[in-house]
Design a protein around this motif. Structure first.
Motif, PDB file in Angstrom:
ATOM      1  N   ILE A   1       6.147  12.608  -0.691  1.00  0.00           N
ATOM      2  CA  ILE A   1       6.779  12.768  -1.997  1.00  0.00           C
ATOM      3  C   ILE A   1       6.294  14.039  -2.678  1.00  0.00           C
ATOM      4  O   ILE A   1       7.062  14.724  -3.369  1.00  0.00           O
ATOM      5  N   ALA A   2       5.010  14.389  -2.464  1.00  0.00           N
ATOM      6  CA  ALA A   2       4.483  15.615  -3.059  1.00  0.00           C
ATOM      7  C   ALA A   2       5.211  16.844  -2.504  1.00  0.00           C
ATOM      8  O   ALA A   2       5.600  17.745  -3.258  1.00  0.00           O
ATOM      9  N   VAL A   3       5.414  16.875  -1.189  1.00  0.00           N
ATOM     10  CA  VAL A   3       6.106  18.008  -0.561  1.00  0.00           C
ATOM     11  C   VAL A   3       7.529  18.126  -1.094  1.00  0.00           C
ATOM     12  O   VAL A   3       8.004  19.232  -1.401  1.00  0.00           O
ATOM     13  N   LEU A   4       8.228  16.998  -1.220  1.00  0.00           N
ATOM     14  CA  LEU A   4       9.594  17.030  -1.737  1.00  0.00           C
ATOM     15  C   LEU A   4       9.630  17.563  -3.172  1.00  0.00           C
ATOM     16  O   LEU A   4      10.513  18.349  -3.536  1.00  0.00           O
ATOM     17  N   ILE A   5       8.682  17.137  -3.983  1.00  0.00           N
ATOM     18  CA  ILE A   5       8.619  17.604  -5.370  1.00  0.00           C
ATOM     19  C   ILE A   5       8.301  19.096  -5.426  1.00  0.00           C
ATOM     20  O   ILE A   5       8.914  19.850  -6.195  1.00  0.00           O
ATOM     21  N   PHE A   6       7.356  19.531  -4.599  1.00  0.00           N
ATOM     22  CA  PHE A   6       6.985  20.955  -4.596  1.00  0.00           C
ATOM     23  C   PHE A   6       8.150  21.830  -4.165  1.00  0.00           C
ATOM     24  O   PHE A   6       8.390  22.898  -4.732  1.00  0.00           O
ATOM     25  N   ILE A   7       8.891  21.381  -3.149  1.00  0.00           N
ATOM     26  CA  ILE A   7      10.043  22.149  -2.671  1.00  0.00           C
ATOM     27  C   ILE A   7      11.140  22.174  -3.730  1.00  0.00           C
ATOM     28  O   ILE A   7      11.734  23.229  -4.003  1.00  0.00           O
TER      29      ILE A   7
ATOM     30  N   LEU B   1       0.833  -1.206   0.000  1.00  0.00           N
ATOM     31  CA  LEU B   1       0.000   0.000   0.000  1.00  0.00           C
ATOM     32  C   LEU B   1       0.865   1.253   0.000  1.00  0.00           C
ATOM     33  O   LEU B   1       0.561   2.238  -0.681  1.00  0.00           O
ATOM     34  N   LEU B   2       1.954   1.216   0.774  1.00  0.00           N
ATOM     35  CA  LEU B   2       2.863   2.359   0.827  1.00  0.00           C
ATOM     36  C   LEU B   2       3.506   2.627  -0.531  1.00  0.00           C
ATOM     37  O   LEU B   2       3.585   3.781  -0.974  1.00  0.00           O
ATOM     38  N   ILE B   3       3.932   1.573  -1.209  1.00  0.00           N
ATOM     39  CA  ILE B   3       4.622   1.742  -2.491  1.00  0.00           C
ATOM     40  C   ILE B   3       3.697   2.365  -3.531  1.00  0.00           C
ATOM     41  O   ILE B   3       4.065   3.335  -4.203  1.00  0.00           O
ATOM     42  N   VAL B   4       2.483   1.804  -3.677  1.00  0.00           N
ATOM     43  CA  VAL B   4       1.578   2.335  -4.707  1.00  0.00           C
ATOM     44  C   VAL B   4       1.122   3.756  -4.362  1.00  0.00           C
ATOM     45  O   VAL B   4       0.935   4.593  -5.242  1.00  0.00           O
ATOM     46  N   THR B   5       0.963   4.040  -3.063  1.00  0.00           N
ATOM     47  CA  THR B   5       0.573   5.385  -2.648  1.00  0.00           C
ATOM     48  C   THR B   5       1.695   6.380  -2.919  1.00  0.00           C
ATOM     49  O   THR B   5       1.451   7.500  -3.388  1.00  0.00           O
ATOM     50  N   PHE B   6       2.911   5.964  -2.633  1.00  0.00           N
ATOM     51  CA  PHE B   6       4.083   6.816  -2.843  1.00  0.00           C
ATOM     52  C   PHE B   6       4.244   7.153  -4.332  1.00  0.00           C
ATOM     53  O   PHE B   6       4.425   8.320  -4.700  1.00  0.00           O
TER      54      PHE B   6
END
Length: 235
Positions: free
Chosen positions: A170-176, A60-65
């Motif tokens: 991952i979204a936060v890292l991409i946005f930053i 679940l973590l992998i597909v969500t990530f």
């Protein structure tokens, strides 16, 4: 709102837009500002983590990530004019999830069950939604999991908080990395959101759950209608 019933982005996103932040950047900034609170919740629920029936938590973590990464990338490629038109519909979906998500899951469970592959597929789609917008995504996850398991919705709180945080990590890292965050506003909201979470925990012990839910849903409906007017009145 996040501490009591969810839907905190219905406050942060309109507030950022109201002070002149473009809608796409307001969405990314809101995600970053509310992220520490999600990490705190995940840590608080860590003892309740485990698989959802036969679906391993790691899967679940992998597909969500991965879904969260795709959603964040898609958001950054969405023109502001397009996002302004799409945003009210995303808020409407989130409002429906806040109002009826848990009940819908229970109703569907009486009529239908789904297997682990279907759960992972839907979880991937919810990861994309979480990275792109994310309003009400935790409730949507629990509604889907209830089609696989007879567990109570309350027992899903631990994996819910972890997987919502995974999509947003991952979204936060991409946005930053993309420099798509208005930091002055983000830092102010980050600090006040932590204060709000503390106050919410105090209110939650005293206020009736039904009242909290009704106020949250009607507030969300009002904000959603306002964004429909904002997006379509000019047309």
């Amino acid at each position: 709102m996040n501490a009591l019933a969810g839907g905190g982005s219905f406050v942060t996103l309109p507030a950022l837009i109201a002070v002149g932040v473009p809608s796409v950047i307001a969405n990314t900034t809101s995600t970053v500002a509310l992220y520490p609170g999600q990490l705190t919740s995940s840590w608080a629920y860590r003892d309740g983590l485990g698989p959802i029936e036969s679906v391993p938590l790691r899967s679940l973590l992998i597909v969500t990530f991965v879904g969260g990464a795709l959603g964040a990338a898609l958001l950054l490629r969405t023109p502001i004019s397009t996002f302004d038109v799409v945003l009210p519909w995303l808020m409407a979906i989130a409002t429906v999830a806040l109002a009826w998500g848990s009940r819908l899951g229970e109703m569907l469970r009486r009529r239908r069950r789904i297997g682990p592959p279907a759960v992972l597929g839907v979880q991937f789609c919810l990861g994309i939604y979480g990275g792109y917008f994310g309003g009400g995504v935790g409730i949507m996850m629990m509604a889907v999991w209830s089609l696989l398991s007879d567990r109570t919705l309350k027992s899903f709180n631990a994996p819910r908080t972890l997987l919502v945080a995974a999509a947003n990590t991952i979204a936060v890292l991409i946005f930053i990395a993309a420099r798509a965050v208005h930091w002055p506003e983000a830092l102010v909201m980050l600090a006040t959101a932590m204060l709000g979470a503390y106050c919410g925990s105090i209110i939650g012990r005293r206020a009736p759950a039904g009242v909290i839910r009704v106020v949250t849903v009607w507030f969300s409906i009002g904000i959603t209608l306002a964004f429909f007017v904002r997006a379509y009145l000019k047309y």
